[in-house]
Design a protein around this motif. Structure first.
Motif, PDB file in Angstrom:
ATOM      1  N   ASP A 172       0.829  -1.249  -0.011  1.00  0.00           N
ATOM      2  CA  ASP A 172      -0.030   0.065   0.079  1.00  0.00           C
ATOM      3  C   ASP A 172       0.808   1.130   0.009  1.00  0.00           C
ATOM      4  O   ASP A 172       1.971   1.284   0.343  1.00  0.00           O
ATOM      5  N   PHE A 173       0.367   2.364  -0.254  1.00  0.00           N
ATOM      6  CA  PHE A 173       0.802   3.523  -0.212  1.00  0.00           C
ATOM      7  C   PHE A 173      -0.102   4.976  -0.102  1.00  0.00           C
ATOM      8  O   PHE A 173      -1.340   4.677  -0.534  1.00  0.00           O
ATOM      9  N   ASP A 174       0.479   6.028   0.278  1.00  0.00           N
ATOM     10  CA  ASP A 174      -0.349   6.981   0.309  1.00  0.00           C
ATOM     11  C   ASP A 174      -0.493   7.893  -1.143  1.00  0.00           C
ATOM     12  O   ASP A 174       0.545   8.163  -1.843  1.00  0.00           O
ATOM     13  N   MET A 175      -1.767   7.778  -1.952  1.00  0.00           N
ATOM     14  CA  MET A 175      -1.847   8.220  -3.060  1.00  0.00           C
ATOM     15  C   MET A 175      -1.337   9.532  -3.278  1.00  0.00           C
ATOM     16  O   MET A 175      -1.059  10.166  -4.426  1.00  0.00           O
ATOM     17  N   ASP A 176      -1.531  10.408  -2.298  1.00  0.00           N
ATOM     18  CA  ASP A 176      -1.192  11.762  -2.369  1.00  0.00           C
ATOM     19  C   ASP A 176       0.250  11.844  -2.415  1.00  0.00           C
ATOM     20  O   ASP A 176       0.696  13.083  -2.854  1.00  0.00           O
ATOM     21  N   ASN A 177       1.111  11.111  -2.027  1.00  0.00           N
ATOM     22  CA  ASN A 177       2.448  11.177  -1.826  1.00  0.00           C
ATOM     23  C   ASN A 177       3.384  10.311  -2.831  1.00  0.00           C
ATOM     24  O   ASN A 177       4.504  10.772  -3.182  1.00  0.00           O
ATOM     25  N   VAL A 178       2.563   9.621  -3.830  1.00  0.00           N
ATOM     26  CA  VAL A 178       3.185   8.909  -4.850  1.00  0.00           C
ATOM     27  C   VAL A 178       2.886   9.552  -6.296  1.00  0.00           C
ATOM     28  O   VAL A 178       1.592   9.616  -6.723  1.00  0.00           O
ATOM     29  N   PRO A 179       3.795   9.929  -6.978  1.00  0.00           N
ATOM     30  CA  PRO A 179       3.382  10.616  -8.208  1.00  0.00           C
ATOM     31  C   PRO A 179       2.999   9.372  -9.212  1.00  0.00           C
ATOM     32  O   PRO A 179       3.181   8.222  -9.098  1.00  0.00           O
ATOM     33  N   LEU A 180       1.875   9.985  -9.979  1.00  0.00           N
ATOM     34  CA  LEU A 180       1.128   9.310 -10.906  1.00  0.00           C
ATOM     35  C   LEU A 180       2.155   8.374 -11.999  1.00  0.00           C
ATOM     36  O   LEU A 180       1.971   7.371 -12.205  1.00  0.00           O
ATOM     37  N   LYS A 181       3.257   9.181 -12.202  1.00  0.00           N
ATOM     38  CA  LYS A 181       4.314   8.543 -13.254  1.00  0.00           C
ATOM     39  C   LYS A 181       4.822   7.108 -12.632  1.00  0.00           C
ATOM     40  O   LYS A 181       4.991   6.152 -13.528  1.00  0.00           O
ATOM     41  N   LEU A 182       4.971   7.063 -11.109  1.00  0.00           N
ATOM     42  CA  LEU A 182       5.334   5.732 -10.706  1.00  0.00           C
ATOM     43  C   LEU A 182       4.291   4.552 -10.622  1.00  0.00           C
ATOM     44  O   LEU A 182       4.713   3.656 -10.918  1.00  0.00           O
ATOM     45  N   LEU A 183       3.121   5.093 -10.673  1.00  0.00           N
ATOM     46  CA  LEU A 183       1.999   4.131 -10.632  1.00  0.00           C
ATOM     47  C   LEU A 183       1.958   3.651 -12.149  1.00  0.00           C
ATOM     48  O   LEU A 183       1.918   2.391 -12.325  1.00  0.00           O
TER      49      LEU A 183
END
Length: 76
Positions: free
Chosen positions: A18-29
């Protein structure tokens, strides 16, 4: 055992939980950093930052600060 990605040892493999969507850039996803995917730490830069990872056969480098936001489970 649940830990964060920044504590992964060299050549150690884990599963992203899991991770916090607000802190992980979309590019990484887009590059495959999603819950359930496998991650392996390939190298650490000489000064300890960034981390060079293999996530679903994609090789990426991320800062240790960002890696602290991603929760993982070590594969046995």
């Amino acid at each position: 055992m649940e830990i964060t990605l920044d504590t992964l040892g060299k050549r150690q493999k884990a599963t992203i939980l899991d991770f916090d969507m607000d802190n992980v850039p979309l590019k990484l996803l887009e590059m495959g950093c999603l819950p359930g995917n496998q991650v392996e730490l390939l190298e650490v830069a000489p000064l300890g930052d960034p981390l060079y990872l293999c996530i679903n056969e994609a090789h990426i480098a991320i800062r240790r600060e960002l890696a602290k936001e991603i929760r993982i489970e070590i594969r046995k």
